[in-house]
Scaffold this active site. Structure first.
Site, PDB file in Angstrom:
ATOM      1  CG  HIS A 221       0.865  15.728   2.151  1.00 32.65           C
ATOM      2  ND1 HIS A 221       0.985  15.852   3.497  1.00 32.65           N
ATOM      3  CD2 HIS A 221       1.218  14.446   1.871  1.00 32.65           C
ATOM      4  CE1 HIS A 221       1.409  14.721   4.028  1.00 32.65           C
ATOM      5  NE2 HIS A 221       1.549  13.840   3.063  1.00 32.65           N
TER       6      HIS A 221
HETATM    7  C1  UD1 Z   1       3.968  10.785  -0.953  1.00 31.84           C
HETATM    8  C2  UD1 Z   1       3.534   9.543  -0.183  1.00 31.84           C
HETATM    9  C3  UD1 Z   1       2.821   9.959   1.089  1.00 31.84           C
HETATM   10  C4  UD1 Z   1       3.672  10.901   1.911  1.00 31.84           C
HETATM   11  C5  UD1 Z   1       4.138  12.073   1.049  1.00 31.84           C
HETATM   12  C6  UD1 Z   1       5.109  12.902   1.848  1.00 31.84           C
HETATM   13  C7  UD1 Z   1       2.928   7.575  -1.553  1.00 31.84           C
HETATM   14  C8  UD1 Z   1       1.814   6.763  -2.067  1.00 31.84           C
HETATM   15  N1  UD1 Z   1       2.597   8.744  -0.967  1.00 31.84           N
HETATM   16  O1  UD1 Z   1       2.802  11.489  -1.325  1.00 31.84           O
HETATM   17  O2  UD1 Z   1       2.569   8.788   1.866  1.00 31.84           O
HETATM   18  O3  UD1 Z   1       2.914  11.363   2.993  1.00 31.84           O
HETATM   19  O4  UD1 Z   1       4.794  11.588  -0.122  1.00 31.84           O
HETATM   20  O5  UD1 Z   1       5.247  14.167   1.352  1.00 31.84           O
HETATM   21  O6  UD1 Z   1       4.068   7.194  -1.668  1.00 31.84           O
HETATM   22  N2  UD1 Z   1       5.616  16.430  -6.922  1.00 31.84           N
HETATM   23  C9  UD1 Z   1       6.420  17.453  -7.362  1.00 31.84           C
HETATM   24  N3  UD1 Z   1       7.704  17.488  -6.937  1.00 31.84           N
HETATM   25  C10 UD1 Z   1       8.232  16.556  -6.098  1.00 31.84           C
HETATM   26  C11 UD1 Z   1       7.410  15.523  -5.670  1.00 31.84           C
HETATM   27  C12 UD1 Z   1       6.110  15.471  -6.078  1.00 31.84           C
HETATM   28  O7  UD1 Z   1       5.987  18.320  -8.117  1.00 31.84           O
HETATM   29  O8  UD1 Z   1       9.431  16.673  -5.747  1.00 31.84           O
HETATM   30  C13 UD1 Z   1       4.194  16.424  -7.363  1.00 31.84           C
HETATM   31  C14 UD1 Z   1       3.972  15.661  -8.652  1.00 31.84           C
HETATM   32  O9  UD1 Z   1       2.953  16.302  -9.358  1.00 31.84           O
HETATM   33  C15 UD1 Z   1       3.463  14.315  -8.153  1.00 31.84           C
HETATM   34  C16 UD1 Z   1       2.686  14.710  -6.913  1.00 31.84           C
HETATM   35  O10 UD1 Z   1       3.411  15.782  -6.352  1.00 31.84           O
HETATM   36  O11 UD1 Z   1       2.668  13.643  -9.095  1.00 31.84           O
HETATM   37  C17 UD1 Z   1       2.519  13.610  -5.903  1.00 31.84           C
HETATM   38  O12 UD1 Z   1       3.777  13.045  -5.545  1.00 31.84           O
HETATM   39  P1  UD1 Z   1       3.850  11.535  -5.000  1.00 31.84           P
HETATM   40  O13 UD1 Z   1       5.236  11.243  -4.605  1.00 31.84           O
HETATM   41  O14 UD1 Z   1       3.201  10.610  -5.953  1.00 31.84           O
HETATM   42  O15 UD1 Z   1       2.902  11.535  -3.763  1.00 31.84           O
HETATM   43  P2  UD1 Z   1       2.829  12.521  -2.520  1.00 31.84           P
HETATM   44  O16 UD1 Z   1       1.500  13.160  -2.531  1.00 31.84           O
HETATM   45  O17 UD1 Z   1       4.032  13.379  -2.482  1.00 31.84           O
HETATM   46  N1  UDP Z   2       8.260  19.052   6.540  1.00 27.22           N
HETATM   47  C1  UDP Z   2       9.231  19.973   6.142  1.00 27.22           C
HETATM   48  N2  UDP Z   2       8.843  21.029   5.371  1.00 27.22           N
HETATM   49  C2  UDP Z   2       7.559  21.224   4.981  1.00 27.22           C
HETATM   50  C3  UDP Z   2       6.575  20.299   5.400  1.00 27.22           C
HETATM   51  C4  UDP Z   2       6.967  19.203   6.176  1.00 27.22           C
HETATM   52  O1  UDP Z   2      10.395  19.829   6.493  1.00 27.22           O
HETATM   53  O2  UDP Z   2       7.293  22.213   4.282  1.00 27.22           O
HETATM   54  C5  UDP Z   2       8.669  17.895   7.353  1.00 27.22           C
HETATM   55  C6  UDP Z   2       7.991  17.792   8.688  1.00 27.22           C
HETATM   56  O3  UDP Z   2       8.679  18.540   9.660  1.00 27.22           O
HETATM   57  C7  UDP Z   2       8.038  16.290   8.940  1.00 27.22           C
HETATM   58  C8  UDP Z   2       7.949  15.689   7.568  1.00 27.22           C
HETATM   59  O4  UDP Z   2       8.295  16.727   6.653  1.00 27.22           O
HETATM   60  O5  UDP Z   2       9.294  15.921   9.514  1.00 27.22           O
HETATM   61  C9  UDP Z   2       6.550  15.223   7.280  1.00 27.22           C
HETATM   62  O6  UDP Z   2       6.452  14.887   5.932  1.00 27.22           O
HETATM   63  P1  UDP Z   2       5.104  14.945   5.100  1.00 27.22           P
HETATM   64  O7  UDP Z   2       4.121  15.795   5.798  1.00 27.22           O
HETATM   65  O8  UDP Z   2       5.487  15.306   3.722  1.00 27.22           O
HETATM   66  O9  UDP Z   2       4.650  13.428   5.037  1.00 27.22           O
HETATM   67  P2  UDP Z   2       3.963  12.413   6.078  1.00 27.22           P
HETATM   68  O10 UDP Z   2       4.638  12.505   7.381  1.00 27.22           O
HETATM   69  O11 UDP Z   2       2.509  12.746   6.135  1.00 27.22           O
HETATM   70  O12 UDP Z   2       4.147  11.092   5.409  1.00 27.22           O
END
Ligand code: UD1
Ligand code: UDP
Length: 383
Positions: A221
């Site tokens: 991601h």
């Molecule tokens: C964010 C965090 C990242 C973290 C990740 C965990 C920042 C800069 N990044 O990244 O550090 O590892 O969360 O998962 O804060 N979207 C949906 N539904 C949702 C959420 C997101 O469709 O419920 C889609 C949207 O198109 C959105 C994109 O995902 O624009 C990215 O979401 P965003 O929260 O900006 O960043 P993440 O990639 O999720």
């Molecule tokens: N996780 C989850 N379901 C998923 C993917 C991840 O519950 O489908 C959990 C995972 O076990 C961990 C956390 O989400 O506890 C990690 O989050 P993510 O990978 O979104 O973000 P990061 O840790 O890289 O910021």
């Protein structure tokens, strides 16, 4: 009797909701009456399987305040959150604001609180990738330098902060005299607390008709992997080749960001092959019980997630990291994780090695499963 400590906890993204479960549990079970927690959800993540599922599974009380900011550019999202958190802090006094990790929600919480002179407690402080192109690196450096308590999960994190002039000291924490405390990792608390429960409750192995040790678990991601056509295609093409050659099943819970970018940037032929390959399971994001059940039953984990890297370690699973560097350098040093970036050759070499020989034993370096309690003690003693 002393007034209870009033904490405002800011969460918003999936991993923060999960991490918050540990502190929230410690407050309810060990510090009731001494700490009162108000939960603020920024709304950064909003799909049910990216947010609500974790409240339901992990017993986190419903958020007291929902900002509902949703998705957007970094600046727009962070600005909306900062404004919302500021308004909450202006309406009602809090003794400290608790933030987790390194997302835009983390930075917004730290900015809003520090400008109003409300002390910030940063949980998972001190992590560094030394790569400022990562939005998370910018968030964590800025947040650490605005924090009063820097709760570090590892010794490396403590050293990183010392190198930036933020050190541990025996006195009381103060906004002008921040304090570094090595507490262990709240995610380790959760893996200890929920590990067995997840095995009982999760039905995902049966649903996918796979057995223990029969599959590779993948999550991708990070923006530099999902939003870069070359890297996204290289990663998935390599994984599909490994699947075809080894016959191992692949389980890939796909983050919404990745799903969107696969549709936009992936070679249509590759996408079709991934969707139709028997035993290559592209599935929606799963709940925490399913996720840790998958991690602990997998033969190998391939990921660019910070949290999933660590959980692989907690469950003694080898891990191929789809990044050029990691904040969790101990995992690489112990030989349990290998950095492969998005390089097909490096991914294959690492996968081959782990499928051949498994992972070495992982020493316990993330605490004793009671990090959240240690954090509560520290806050109570110094506020
Ligand atoms: C964010 C965090 C990242 C973290 C990740 C965990 C920042 C800069 N990044 O990244 O550090 O590892 O969360 O998962 O804060 N979207 C949906 N539904 C949702 C959420 C997101 O469709 O419920 C889609 C949207 O198109 C959105 C994109 O995902 O624009 C990215 O979401 P965003 O929260 O900006 O960043 P993440 O990639 O999720
Ligand atoms: N996780 C989850 N379901 C998923 C993917 C991840 O519950 O489908 C959990 C995972 O076990 C961990 C956390 O989400 O506890 C990690 O989050 P993510 O990978 O979104 O973000 P990061 O840790 O890289 O910021």
């Amino acid at each position: 009797m002393a007034e209870p400590l009033r904490l405002l906890t800011v969460i918003g993204a999936r991993p923060q909701i999960i991490k918050a479960a540990a502190l929230s549990r410690a407050i309810r079970t060990r510090f009731a009456g001494r700490i009162v927690e108000t939960l603020l959800h920024t709304g950064q993540h909003y799909d049910a399987n990216m947010s609500q599922v974790f409240f339901d599974e992990l017993g986190i009380p419903a958020a007291d305040i929902q900002l509902g900011v949703g998705s957007g550019s970094h600046g727009a999202m962070t600005a909306r959150m900062t404004e919302g958190i500021e308004q909450v802090l202006e309406r009602k006094a809090h003794d400290a604001v608790v933030v987790y990790g390194d997302t835009n929600s983390t930075l917004a919480g730290a900015l809003a609180a520090s400008k109003l002179h409300v002390p910030v407690a940063h949980i998972e402080a001190g992590l560094r990738s030394f790569n400022k192109r990562m939005p998370e690196e910018v968030n964590r450096v800025l947040c650490d330098h605005a924090s009063t308590w820097l709760f570090c999960p590892t010794d490396t994190a403590v050293r990183n902060l010392a190198n930036e002039g933020i050190s541990t000291h025996p006195g009381r924490a103060d906004i002008d005299r921040p304090k570094v405390v090595q507490t262990g990792d709240v995610m380790y608390d959760n893996s200890q607390y929920f590990g067995e429960l997840a095995k009982e409750r999760s039905k995902i192995l049966a649903d996918l008709s796979i057995g223990v040790g029969e599959f590779v678990l993948v999550t991708v991601h990070r923006d530099n992997n999902t939003d870069d056509r070359k890297r996204l295609n290289a990663i998935y093409r390599t994984l599909l080749e490994v699947h075809t050659e080894t016959g191992l099943a692949f389980v890939v819970p796909v983050h919404p960001r990745t799903r969107k970018m696969m549709d936009e940037l992936m070679d249509p032929e590759l996408l079709r092959s991934l969707r139709t390959a028997a035993g290559f399971h592209l599935i929606d994001p799963v709940g925490f019980f399913d996720m840790i059940a998958l991690e602990s039953a997998s033969r190998l984990v391939v990921t660019d997630s910070g949290g999933v890297q660590k959980e692989a370690y907690f469950f003694d699973r080898p891990c191929v990291v789809l990044r050029a560097e990691t904040e969790w350098v101990e995992l690489v040093a112990h030989g349990q994780a290998v950095l492969a970036d998005a390089d097909p050759q490096r991914i294959r070499t690492a996968v081959d090695r782990f499928l051949g020989s498994g992972a070495p034993d992982c020493p316990a370096i993330f605490g004793d499963g009671h990090s959240a309690e240690r954090i509560c003690h520290e806050l109570i003693e110094t506020l």
